[in-house]
Design an enzyme around this catalytic site. Structure first.
Site, PDB file in Angstrom:
ATOM      1  N   THR A 211       0.712  -1.438   0.296  1.00  0.00           N
ATOM      2  CA  THR A 211       0.002  -0.189   0.522  1.00  0.00           C
ATOM      3  C   THR A 211       0.793   1.139  -0.136  1.00  0.00           C
ATOM      4  O   THR A 211       0.576   2.212   0.217  1.00  0.00           O
ATOM      5  CB  THR A 211      -1.166   0.012   1.597  1.00  0.00           C
ATOM      6  OG1 THR A 211      -0.184  -0.499   2.633  1.00  0.00           O
ATOM      7  CG2 THR A 211      -2.036  -1.209   1.247  1.00  0.00           C
ATOM      8  N   THR A 216      11.578  -1.687   0.365  1.00  0.00           N
ATOM      9  CA  THR A 216      13.132  -2.077   0.003  1.00  0.00           C
ATOM     10  C   THR A 216      13.446  -2.231  -1.496  1.00  0.00           C
ATOM     11  O   THR A 216      14.376  -1.993  -2.083  1.00  0.00           O
ATOM     12  CB  THR A 216      13.836  -1.814   0.962  1.00  0.00           C
ATOM     13  OG1 THR A 216      13.463  -1.219   2.562  1.00  0.00           O
ATOM     14  CG2 THR A 216      15.538  -1.865   1.120  1.00  0.00           C
ATOM     15  N   ASP A 269      -3.972  -3.187  11.920  1.00  0.00           N
ATOM     16  CA  ASP A 269      -2.483  -4.297  11.671  1.00  0.00           C
ATOM     17  C   ASP A 269      -2.081  -3.874  12.843  1.00  0.00           C
ATOM     18  O   ASP A 269      -1.844  -2.635  13.816  1.00  0.00           O
ATOM     19  CB  ASP A 269      -1.678  -2.362  11.458  1.00  0.00           C
ATOM     20  CG  ASP A 269      -0.166  -2.688  11.004  1.00  0.00           C
ATOM     21  OD1 ASP A 269       0.349  -4.031  11.603  1.00  0.00           O
ATOM     22  OD2 ASP A 269       0.316  -2.036  10.753  1.00  0.00           O
ATOM     23  N   LYS A 301       2.493   5.147  12.024  1.00  0.00           N
ATOM     24  CA  LYS A 301       1.702   4.168  12.728  1.00  0.00           C
ATOM     25  C   LYS A 301       2.121   3.932  14.112  1.00  0.00           C
ATOM     26  O   LYS A 301       0.957   3.411  15.261  1.00  0.00           O
ATOM     27  CB  LYS A 301       2.398   2.490  12.532  1.00  0.00           C
ATOM     28  CG  LYS A 301       2.421   1.853  10.933  1.00  0.00           C
ATOM     29  CD  LYS A 301       2.776   1.151  10.567  1.00  0.00           C
ATOM     30  CE  LYS A 301       2.551   0.450   9.403  1.00  0.00           C
ATOM     31  NZ  LYS A 301       3.470  -1.028   8.459  1.00  0.00           N
TER      32      LYS A 301
END
Length: 513
Positions: A211, A216, A269, A301
């Site tokens: 999303t 990386t 999450d 987050k």
């Protein structure tokens, strides 16, 4: 073919060029000669079998005989690949009983604490693609209600055990993980060559974006091949002390990848699911020492120091149980790290830092050195407290850049385009003042809307950060795109909400020049 299979209706496999993500999907014709479509109603779960090979799939029915003929069973690309039989092979198709482990999922939804064998059964069925997306969502929602410490440990153990388990003949194997949510922030690509140049082992496996505008692996793929298997990975690590590859290709904790593909769109999450996801992969990767980056900020987050503390304790609890030395570090998550958002732009930032370019983003350089310094402290032969100084020495001397080039050479060349999007638009400041806030989530959305990470040269280049003074009409950032429609959508969204706050006031459409 077994006698049982021979007695069942037979259909010929046909590959359908349809990407259904992680879900197995099969298609039959409404005029099928071997099956009665009225019995196999749309979205039924079926079992496809040939000899000892079997697979569960969601069944769809089509009226288009050009897609699937009356004698065919169409398999979408993921299902065709996993089933592993040639096109034209005869298979039997029967209604499928739900996986037995679904009883445990129902129990979890009803508030029951699951046993380790029940969790192991769920994870095994997940890894074998026996769950539909709806069934995966049911498990995630049930687990999100509550998860005991014993359930968490069982989940980590089960997820780590179903995929590849790497072991290294070295006493110290270090790793770093960021919980995500911060645009740019490509610290792994800077610290891996620093740590590897020092001589510590750091076999870094990373994810692709789900999303976000770049993972990386997406960014490293601009510089080198990342789809590396286990034998080649070990050769690269032996030669370079480290690597930067896509974890999905080495099959670490495959059940976790399946869970993530469903939980991210649902915005599920929880702390427990986050820790289980990260720690299962680090356990499978053979890490002995792990540094976890916890960005803290209003659109990160982790929003509060209390949340960071709770997450830290959970990581330490799981690490202690499995014998992994875990250290967490709270970092500034108020804004993007680096100037680029999108694979090519982020890769440019990384190489500028490694090349000691005076124009390299200072925040990416400093954070990478800080994290690398913590990892170097795990070297028993390094004097305590000198990790940061050693990391800076390796960067400024050019040793880190040399090591990065060695890693790139060993991983091999990439076929990805390295050019930036040819369509550009500057989003400007609505007034004179000081940038007082940047919305990470909005900038992530804008970069994805512009085409990242599918178009690696799409994304956003930042000109201003929090604390910078701006004048009315001065560019805040530039949007890069290749596709005119994606450019138009991204610019329209940026004009609606730029993601920037100047002197405490958000920039909306009527304020953008």
């Amino acid at each position: 073919m077994s006698p049982v299979d021979a007695a069942r209706p037979q259909l010929k496999i046909r590959q359908i060029h349809l990407d259904t993500g992680r879900e197995n999907v099969a298609v039959i014709s409404r005029h099928s000669k071997a099956l009665r479509p009225e019995v196999f109603s749309g979205f039924s779960r079926v079992e496809i079998r040939r000899g000892n090979q079997s697979m569960l799939a969601t069944l769809l029915i089509t009226d288009d005989n050009a897609m699937v003929g009356p004698d065919d069973l169409g398999l979408a690309e993921p299902a065709f690949r996993r089933f592993g039989e040639a096109a034209g092979s005869l298979v039997s198709v029967t209604p499928a009983s739900p996986p037995a482990s679904l009883d445990a999922v129902r129990g979890k939804i009803q508030g029951r604490t699951l046993t380790a064998p029940e969790i192991e059964a769920i994870v095994n069925d997940l890894a074998r693609y026996r769950y539909s997306d709806m069934e995966i969502a049911a498990f995630l929602i049930g687990a999100a209600r509550f998860m005991t410490s014993d359930e968490l440990l069982a989940l980590v153990s089960a997820m780590a055990s179903v995929g590849t388990q790497l072991r290294w003949d070295r006493p110290v194997v270090v790793d770093k993980h960021c919980i995500g949510g911060i645009p740019g922030n490509r610290t792994s690509m800077v610290l891996v060559p620093i740590v590897a140049a020092h001589g510590l082992t750091i076999p870094k496996t990373s994810s692709r974006a789900i999303t976000s505008p770049a993972g990386t692996a997406d960014t490293m793929e601009v510089l080198a091949r990342v789809d590396v298997g286990v034998p080649e990975m070990k050769e690269i690590v032996a030669a370079c002390n480290g690597c930067l590859i896509w974890g999905g290709h080495v099959n670490l904790s495959p059940a976790d990848d399946i869970l993530i593909s469903v939980e991210r769109p649902l915005c599920l999450d929880t702390r427990e699911q986050m820790v289980a996801s990260i720690m299962s992969k680090k356990l499978a990767a053979g890490s002995t020492h792990l540094l976890v980056d916890l960005p803290l900020g209003p659109s990160a987050k982790v929003i509060s120091p209390i949340d960071a503390m709770r997450l830290r304790k959970l990581f330490e609890f799981v690490g202690d149980h499995f014998g992994i030395a875990v250290e967490t570090i709270t970092t500034d998550g108020r804004q993007p790290i680096g100037n680029g958002i999108g694979p090519v732009l982020e890769a440019q930032d990384v190489m500028a830092v490694l090349g000691n370019d005076p124009k390299a983003p200072a925040d990416l350089r400093e954070k990478s050195l800080r994290l690398a310094g913590h990892l170097l402290e795990y070297d028993p032969n390094l004097r305590g407290g000198s990790g940061y100084a050693r990391a800076r020495e390796l960067l400024e001397s050019g040793a880190a850049l040399k090591q990065m080039q060695k890693i790139i050479d060993n991983q091999g060349p990439t076929n990805c385009r390295k050019d930036l999007g040819t369509l550009t638009t500057d989003i400007v400041a609505p007034r004179d003042g000081v940038v007082t806030g940047i919305d990470n989530l909005q900038l992530n959305r804008l970069a994805r809307t512009a085409g990242a990470p599918i178009d690696k040269g799409a994304g956003i280049k930042l000109f201003k950060k929090v604390g910078d003074r701006v004048e009315q009409g001065e560019p805040l950032y530039r949007i890069y795109a290749f596709d005119p429609s994606e450019q138009e959508l991204a610019v329209s969204a940026a004009e609606e909400s730029s993601g920037y706050t100047v002197d405490g006031v958000h920039a909306f459409r009527e304020q953008v020049l």
